[in-house]
Design an enzyme around this catalytic site. Sequence first.
Site, PDB file in Angstrom:
ATOM      1  N   ASP A  53       0.845  -0.610  -0.181  1.00  0.00           N
ATOM      2  CA  ASP A  53       0.090   0.270   0.237  1.00  0.00           C
ATOM      3  C   ASP A  53       0.880   1.488  -0.430  1.00  0.00           C
ATOM      4  O   ASP A  53       1.978   1.584   0.958  1.00  0.00           O
ATOM      5  CB  ASP A  53      -1.154   0.002   1.267  1.00  0.00           C
ATOM      6  CG  ASP A  53      -1.390   1.091   1.048  1.00  0.00           C
ATOM      7  OD1 ASP A  53      -1.546   2.503   1.509  1.00  0.00           O
ATOM      8  OD2 ASP A  53      -2.980   0.605   1.154  1.00  0.00           O
ATOM      9  N   ARG A  54       0.674   2.078  -0.772  1.00  0.00           N
ATOM     10  CA  ARG A  54       1.302   2.912  -1.089  1.00  0.00           C
ATOM     11  C   ARG A  54       1.661   3.870   0.044  1.00  0.00           C
ATOM     12  O   ARG A  54       2.008   4.644   0.234  1.00  0.00           O
ATOM     13  CB  ARG A  54       1.000   3.769  -2.403  1.00  0.00           C
ATOM     14  CG  ARG A  54       1.955   2.601  -4.220  1.00  0.00           C
ATOM     15  CD  ARG A  54       0.695   1.891  -3.650  1.00  0.00           C
ATOM     16  NE  ARG A  54      -0.346   1.754  -3.704  1.00  0.00           N
ATOM     17  CZ  ARG A  54      -1.121   0.711  -4.166  1.00  0.00           C
ATOM     18  NH1 ARG A  54      -0.606  -0.806  -3.963  1.00  0.00           N
ATOM     19  NH2 ARG A  54      -2.243   0.486  -4.125  1.00  0.00           N
ATOM     20  N   THR A  55      -0.249   5.029   0.306  1.00  0.00           N
ATOM     21  CA  THR A  55      -1.137   5.069   1.174  1.00  0.00           C
ATOM     22  C   THR A  55       0.305   4.845   3.121  1.00  0.00           C
ATOM     23  O   THR A  55       0.491   6.234   3.236  1.00  0.00           O
ATOM     24  CB  THR A  55      -1.748   5.720   1.233  1.00  0.00           C
ATOM     25  OG1 THR A  55      -2.409   6.179   0.358  1.00  0.00           O
ATOM     26  CG2 THR A  55      -1.798   6.848   2.640  1.00  0.00           C
ATOM     27  N   CYS A  88      -1.750   4.926 -11.115  1.00  0.00           N
ATOM     28  CA  CYS A  88      -1.797   5.302  -9.804  1.00  0.00           C
ATOM     29  C   CYS A  88      -0.981   6.610  -9.233  1.00  0.00           C
ATOM     30  O   CYS A  88       0.372   6.404  -9.516  1.00  0.00           O
ATOM     31  CB  CYS A  88      -1.318   3.943  -8.799  1.00  0.00           C
ATOM     32  SG  CYS A  88      -0.786   3.957  -7.238  1.00  0.00           S
ATOM     33  N   ASN A  89      -2.010   7.337  -8.972  1.00  0.00           N
ATOM     34  CA  ASN A  89      -1.201   8.881  -8.330  1.00  0.00           C
ATOM     35  C   ASN A  89      -0.111   8.654  -7.252  1.00  0.00           C
ATOM     36  O   ASN A  89       0.762   9.271  -7.232  1.00  0.00           O
ATOM     37  CB  ASN A  89      -2.241   9.972  -7.887  1.00  0.00           C
ATOM     38  CG  ASN A  89      -3.243   9.525  -8.644  1.00  0.00           C
ATOM     39  OD1 ASN A  89      -3.203  10.897  -9.611  1.00  0.00           O
ATOM     40  ND2 ASN A  89      -4.520   9.134  -9.233  1.00  0.00           N
ATOM     41  N   THR A  90      -0.687   7.611  -6.673  1.00  0.00           N
ATOM     42  CA  THR A  90       0.081   7.855  -5.073  1.00  0.00           C
ATOM     43  C   THR A  90       1.352   6.962  -5.488  1.00  0.00           C
ATOM     44  O   THR A  90       2.148   7.892  -4.795  1.00  0.00           O
ATOM     45  CB  THR A  90      -0.636   6.914  -3.087  1.00  0.00           C
ATOM     46  OG1 THR A  90      -1.536   7.605  -3.743  1.00  0.00           O
ATOM     47  CG2 THR A  90       0.661   7.023  -2.311  1.00  0.00           C
ATOM     48  N   ALA A  91       1.911   6.365  -6.788  1.00  0.00           N
ATOM     49  CA  ALA A  91       2.873   5.959  -6.882  1.00  0.00           C
ATOM     50  C   ALA A  91       3.650   6.560  -7.675  1.00  0.00           C
ATOM     51  O   ALA A  91       5.331   6.185  -7.079  1.00  0.00           O
ATOM     52  CB  ALA A  91       2.213   4.429  -7.534  1.00  0.00           C
ATOM     53  N   THR A 132      -5.839  10.009  -2.572  1.00  0.00           N
ATOM     54  CA  THR A 132      -5.255   9.057  -1.337  1.00  0.00           C
ATOM     55  C   THR A 132      -4.554  10.293  -0.153  1.00  0.00           C
ATOM     56  O   THR A 132      -3.678  11.475  -0.156  1.00  0.00           O
ATOM     57  CB  THR A 132      -4.284   8.285  -1.191  1.00  0.00           C
ATOM     58  OG1 THR A 132      -3.144   8.352  -1.482  1.00  0.00           O
ATOM     59  CG2 THR A 132      -4.699   7.157  -2.312  1.00  0.00           C
ATOM     60  N   LYS A 172     -12.444   0.175  -3.864  1.00  0.00           N
ATOM     61  CA  LYS A 172     -11.122  -0.933  -3.698  1.00  0.00           C
ATOM     62  C   LYS A 172     -11.871  -2.059  -3.782  1.00  0.00           C
ATOM     63  O   LYS A 172     -11.470  -3.226  -3.764  1.00  0.00           O
ATOM     64  CB  LYS A 172      -9.942  -0.994  -2.958  1.00  0.00           C
ATOM     65  CG  LYS A 172      -9.270   0.042  -3.640  1.00  0.00           C
ATOM     66  CD  LYS A 172      -7.534   0.387  -2.496  1.00  0.00           C
ATOM     67  CE  LYS A 172      -6.861   1.257  -3.136  1.00  0.00           C
ATOM     68  NZ  LYS A 172      -6.354   1.151  -4.436  1.00  0.00           N
ATOM     69  N   CYS A 203      -6.902  10.220  -7.714  1.00  0.00           N
ATOM     70  CA  CYS A 203      -6.901   8.864  -7.581  1.00  0.00           C
ATOM     71  C   CYS A 203      -7.400   7.634  -8.178  1.00  0.00           C
ATOM     72  O   CYS A 203      -8.870   8.182  -8.382  1.00  0.00           O
ATOM     73  CB  CYS A 203      -7.527   8.261  -5.939  1.00  0.00           C
ATOM     74  SG  CYS A 203      -7.362   6.542  -5.062  1.00  0.00           S
TER      75      CYS A 203
END
Length: 247
Positions: A53-55, A88-91, A132, A172, A203
Site C-alpha cells: 500500500d502506497r499510502t 496510480c497517483n500515489t505511486a 489518498t 477497492k 486517485c
Amino acid sequence: MRMATSEPVIGILGGMGPAATADFYSKLVALTPGATDQEHPKVVIWADPTVPDRTLALTENGPDPTPWLIRGARVLRASGATTLAIPCNTAHAFLPGIASQLGLPVVHMIDEVARHIRTLSPAVTSVGLLATTGTVRTGLYQQWLSEYSIDALVPDPAVQQEWVMTAIRAIKSGDVGQATTDKLVRAAEHLVESGAQVVIAGCTEIPLGLPADAATCQIIDPATILARALLRRVAHARKYASTADPG
C-alpha cells in the site's frame, strides 16, 4: 533501404488497484481514434496487486513499494514496452528515487494533469484535490501545480478521513454504490465551497465512484488525461516512423 523502426508499445504498470487498471485500459481503448483493431496501440499490462500500500508506506512507515515498481517496470521492458504509464497517483511519489532504475521513459501523470489544467479557459488558479492521504501529504499535486501558479486545495482532515479515504477503500473492495458516490460528491462540494474552480479526482479509484455527471463542478480525471498523452506520443512515433528518410 528504410531504417528499421520499432512500433511504440505502451507498458502499463498496474494492479494499484486492479479495478483502476482495468478502467484505465478501457479509457485508453475508448479514446483511441480508429475503426479497426490494427489502429490501436500495442499495450503490455503488468497488474501486480501485491505491491504494498502506497499510502501506508508514505504515512505509517509501511513496506516500501519501490522494489515492486522496479520489478514491474523491468517485466514490461522485457515484454517489449517502450514507454511506461503508471495509472496510480500515489505511486508517483516514489518515482524520483527510482526513475533511473526503471529502464523506460515514464509519461508522468501528475505533470500531464498540471499541463492540462493550465490550458483551461477561463483560466484556473485554484483546484481542489480528492486523493489518498499519501498523495495529499507528499504534496505531489501541490508541487506540480505551483509550477503553473495554480493553488491546490485539500479537504479538511475529517473530510479526508471520513469521506475521501472511506470512499476509496469502499471502491477497492468493489463497493461503488450510491453511498460511496455521495461521500465523494460531498467532499468535492466541500472543496468548491473552499474556493476550488475544478476538482481533480487524484486517485484512479475515485472516477469509478464519482461519475462526471454526479458532481456540480468539473471533475478532472487524471487517467483520461494520461491516456490522451500516451496516444499523442504513439501518434507522433508512428508519424515519425512513416516519414523517416531511407537509410
